[in-house]
Write a protein that holds these residues in place. Structure first.
Motif, PDB file in Angstrom:
ATOM      1  N   LYS A  45       0.882  -1.161   0.021  1.00  0.00           N
ATOM      2  CA  LYS A  45       0.094  -0.049   0.064  1.00  0.00           C
ATOM      3  C   LYS A  45       0.744   1.238  -0.108  1.00  0.00           C
ATOM      4  O   LYS A  45       0.629   2.363  -0.754  1.00  0.00           O
ATOM      5  CB  LYS A  45      -0.750   0.018   1.245  1.00  0.00           C
ATOM      6  CG  LYS A  45      -1.847  -1.071   1.321  1.00  0.00           C
ATOM      7  CD  LYS A  45      -2.894  -1.009   2.545  1.00  0.00           C
ATOM      8  CE  LYS A  45      -3.498  -2.335   2.535  1.00  0.00           C
ATOM      9  NZ  LYS A  45      -4.592  -2.236   3.688  1.00  0.00           N
ATOM     10  N   ILE A  46       1.690   1.382   0.801  1.00  0.00           N
ATOM     11  CA  ILE A  46       2.959   2.275   0.883  1.00  0.00           C
ATOM     12  C   ILE A  46       3.707   2.437  -0.562  1.00  0.00           C
ATOM     13  O   ILE A  46       3.765   3.581  -0.865  1.00  0.00           O
ATOM     14  CB  ILE A  46       3.880   2.300   2.028  1.00  0.00           C
ATOM     15  CG1 ILE A  46       3.103   2.107   3.419  1.00  0.00           C
ATOM     16  CG2 ILE A  46       4.901   3.260   2.020  1.00  0.00           C
ATOM     17  CD1 ILE A  46       3.940   1.774   4.707  1.00  0.00           C
ATOM     18  N   VAL A  47       4.048   1.332  -1.064  1.00  0.00           N
ATOM     19  CA  VAL A  47       4.739   1.267  -2.258  1.00  0.00           C
ATOM     20  C   VAL A  47       3.647   2.062  -3.557  1.00  0.00           C
ATOM     21  O   VAL A  47       4.552   2.948  -4.256  1.00  0.00           O
ATOM     22  CB  VAL A  47       5.330   0.183  -2.708  1.00  0.00           C
ATOM     23  CG1 VAL A  47       5.903  -0.039  -4.164  1.00  0.00           C
ATOM     24  CG2 VAL A  47       6.462  -0.338  -1.703  1.00  0.00           C
ATOM     25  N   ASP A  48       2.549   1.618  -3.304  1.00  0.00           N
ATOM     26  CA  ASP A  48       1.438   2.146  -4.455  1.00  0.00           C
ATOM     27  C   ASP A  48       1.286   3.856  -4.084  1.00  0.00           C
ATOM     28  O   ASP A  48       0.979   4.308  -5.068  1.00  0.00           O
ATOM     29  CB  ASP A  48       0.157   1.537  -4.083  1.00  0.00           C
ATOM     30  CG  ASP A  48       0.446   0.123  -4.825  1.00  0.00           C
ATOM     31  OD1 ASP A  48       1.061  -0.476  -5.449  1.00  0.00           O
ATOM     32  OD2 ASP A  48      -0.744  -0.895  -4.459  1.00  0.00           O
ATOM     33  N   LYS A  49       1.519   4.232  -3.026  1.00  0.00           N
ATOM     34  CA  LYS A  49       1.122   5.465  -2.684  1.00  0.00           C
ATOM     35  C   LYS A  49       2.367   6.405  -3.272  1.00  0.00           C
ATOM     36  O   LYS A  49       2.134   7.477  -3.761  1.00  0.00           O
ATOM     37  CB  LYS A  49       0.997   5.879  -1.239  1.00  0.00           C
ATOM     38  CG  LYS A  49      -0.264   5.565  -0.721  1.00  0.00           C
ATOM     39  CD  LYS A  49      -0.445   5.984   0.837  1.00  0.00           C
ATOM     40  CE  LYS A  49      -1.841   5.438   1.308  1.00  0.00           C
ATOM     41  NZ  LYS A  49      -1.839   6.019   2.949  1.00  0.00           N
ATOM     42  N   ILE A  50       3.495   5.931  -2.995  1.00  0.00           N
ATOM     43  CA  ILE A  50       4.681   6.756  -3.698  1.00  0.00           C
ATOM     44  C   ILE A  50       5.081   6.161  -4.868  1.00  0.00           C
ATOM     45  O   ILE A  50       6.066   6.964  -5.420  1.00  0.00           O
ATOM     46  CB  ILE A  50       5.679   6.774  -2.340  1.00  0.00           C
ATOM     47  CG1 ILE A  50       6.553   5.428  -2.253  1.00  0.00           C
ATOM     48  CG2 ILE A  50       5.533   7.344  -1.072  1.00  0.00           C
ATOM     49  CD1 ILE A  50       7.748   5.168  -1.673  1.00  0.00           C
ATOM     50  N   GLY A  51       4.704   5.134  -5.092  1.00  0.00           N
ATOM     51  CA  GLY A  51       5.209   4.666  -6.651  1.00  0.00           C
ATOM     52  C   GLY A  51       6.288   3.750  -6.503  1.00  0.00           C
ATOM     53  O   GLY A  51       7.111   3.763  -5.537  1.00  0.00           O
ATOM     54  N   ALA A  52       6.357   2.780  -7.333  1.00  0.00           N
ATOM     55  CA  ALA A  52       7.393   1.815  -7.232  1.00  0.00           C
ATOM     56  C   ALA A  52       8.922   2.341  -7.586  1.00  0.00           C
ATOM     57  O   ALA A  52       9.616   2.045  -7.008  1.00  0.00           O
ATOM     58  CB  ALA A  52       7.091   0.384  -8.263  1.00  0.00           C
ATOM     59  N   GLU A  53       8.732   3.232  -8.543  1.00  0.00           N
ATOM     60  CA  GLU A  53      10.111   3.911  -8.818  1.00  0.00           C
ATOM     61  C   GLU A  53      10.556   4.821  -7.886  1.00  0.00           C
ATOM     62  O   GLU A  53      11.912   4.562  -7.516  1.00  0.00           O
ATOM     63  CB  GLU A  53       9.876   4.662  -9.977  1.00  0.00           C
ATOM     64  CG  GLU A  53      11.079   5.298 -10.671  1.00  0.00           C
ATOM     65  CD  GLU A  53      11.012   5.996 -12.137  1.00  0.00           C
ATOM     66  OE1 GLU A  53      11.901   7.071 -12.239  1.00  0.00           O
ATOM     67  OE2 GLU A  53      10.325   5.515 -12.970  1.00  0.00           O
ATOM     68  N   ASN A  54       9.765   5.341  -7.244  1.00  0.00           N
ATOM     69  CA  ASN A  54      10.174   6.228  -6.014  1.00  0.00           C
ATOM     70  C   ASN A  54      10.645   5.417  -4.785  1.00  0.00           C
ATOM     71  O   ASN A  54      11.731   5.759  -4.129  1.00  0.00           O
ATOM     72  CB  ASN A  54       9.232   7.330  -5.459  1.00  0.00           C
ATOM     73  CG  ASN A  54       8.754   8.440  -6.379  1.00  0.00           C
ATOM     74  OD1 ASN A  54      10.008   8.723  -7.280  1.00  0.00           O
ATOM     75  ND2 ASN A  54       7.947   8.878  -6.478  1.00  0.00           N
ATOM     76  N   ALA A  55       9.881   4.392  -4.461  1.00  0.00           N
ATOM     77  CA  ALA A  55      10.151   3.236  -3.404  1.00  0.00           C
ATOM     78  C   ALA A  55      11.812   2.808  -3.700  1.00  0.00           C
ATOM     79  O   ALA A  55      12.437   2.493  -2.648  1.00  0.00           O
ATOM     80  CB  ALA A  55       9.212   2.277  -3.500  1.00  0.00           C
ATOM     81  N   GLN A  56      11.980   2.483  -4.838  1.00  0.00           N
ATOM     82  CA  GLN A  56      13.006   1.723  -5.390  1.00  0.00           C
ATOM     83  C   GLN A  56      14.198   2.808  -5.160  1.00  0.00           C
ATOM     84  O   GLN A  56      15.469   2.309  -4.627  1.00  0.00           O
ATOM     85  CB  GLN A  56      13.147   1.441  -7.020  1.00  0.00           C
ATOM     86  CG  GLN A  56      14.589   0.591  -7.136  1.00  0.00           C
ATOM     87  CD  GLN A  56      14.438   0.144  -8.454  1.00  0.00           C
ATOM     88  OE1 GLN A  56      13.575   0.447  -9.575  1.00  0.00           O
ATOM     89  NE2 GLN A  56      15.155  -0.728  -8.869  1.00  0.00           N
TER      90      GLN A  56
END
Length: 186
Positions: A45-56
């Protein structure tokens, strides 16, 4: 005291630590992809909120910071190991001056890496952490220099270890020498 054993133990610690840090350096960055692929539902859910690229990018930054801190700590540990090894080699075993000098060169390499290469890697690396399209040629050159110097230290450590295992040293100046006549029991 068995100075050769202590010297061998110290050189073994130095080599083992270097090999461990090589492993850690490669694993920290490769773990980012596996972490993102196995995120639990709450994390997804957190990764979806900030986006996979930003999480990476954030995870890569964290892994890089962790690696930089670990390498700085290891470099300081190498200084302590190197000073202890040099002291044991010089004071306790009467090994060749060349072997003591080799240990000194290893310490100089650690100093060069700690005060010149690592600060440059940290400065350039932090500038690249959130710049995915930036050229990484300079940082890769520094990584290659770091790896080459590490390989050179390992080669020198192998020479010192080989010397310690192969050649006999004279009696330490701290141990009394027994004459042939004085060694017979009465």
């Amino acid at each position: 005291m068995h100075h050769r054993r202590v010297a061998s133990f110290l050189i073994g610690l130095w080599v083992a630590g270097s090999l461990l840090m090589m492993y850690i350096g490669t694993q920290n960055m490769t773990n980012v992809a596996s972490i993102l692929s196995t995120v639990p539902r709450e994390g997804a859910k957190i990764v979806d909120k900030i986006g996979a690229e930003n999480a990476q990018l954030l995870l890569r930054f964290h892994a890089a910071e962790q690696t930089r801190t670990q390498f700085e700590t290891w470099e300081l540990t190498q200084v302590a190991l190197g000073l202890a090894l040099a002291a044991v080699l010089y004071l306790g075993t009467h090994v060749s001056r060349y072997i003591v000098a080799l240990c000194g060169i290893m310490l100089l390499i650690v100093g060069f890496v700690h005060f010149v290469v690592t600060p440059e890697v940290i400065w350039i690396g932090r500038g690249l952490d959130f710049a995915p399209g930036a050229s990484r040629n300079r940082i890769w050159t520094l990584y290659a220099l770091y790896a080459g110097l590490d390989a050179l230290k390992l080669l020198m450590a192998a020479i010192i270890a080989g010397y310690l295992f192969r050649f006999k040293t004279r009696t330490s100046r701290h141990e009394p020498e027994l004459s042939a006549a004085g060694s017979h029991s009465r």
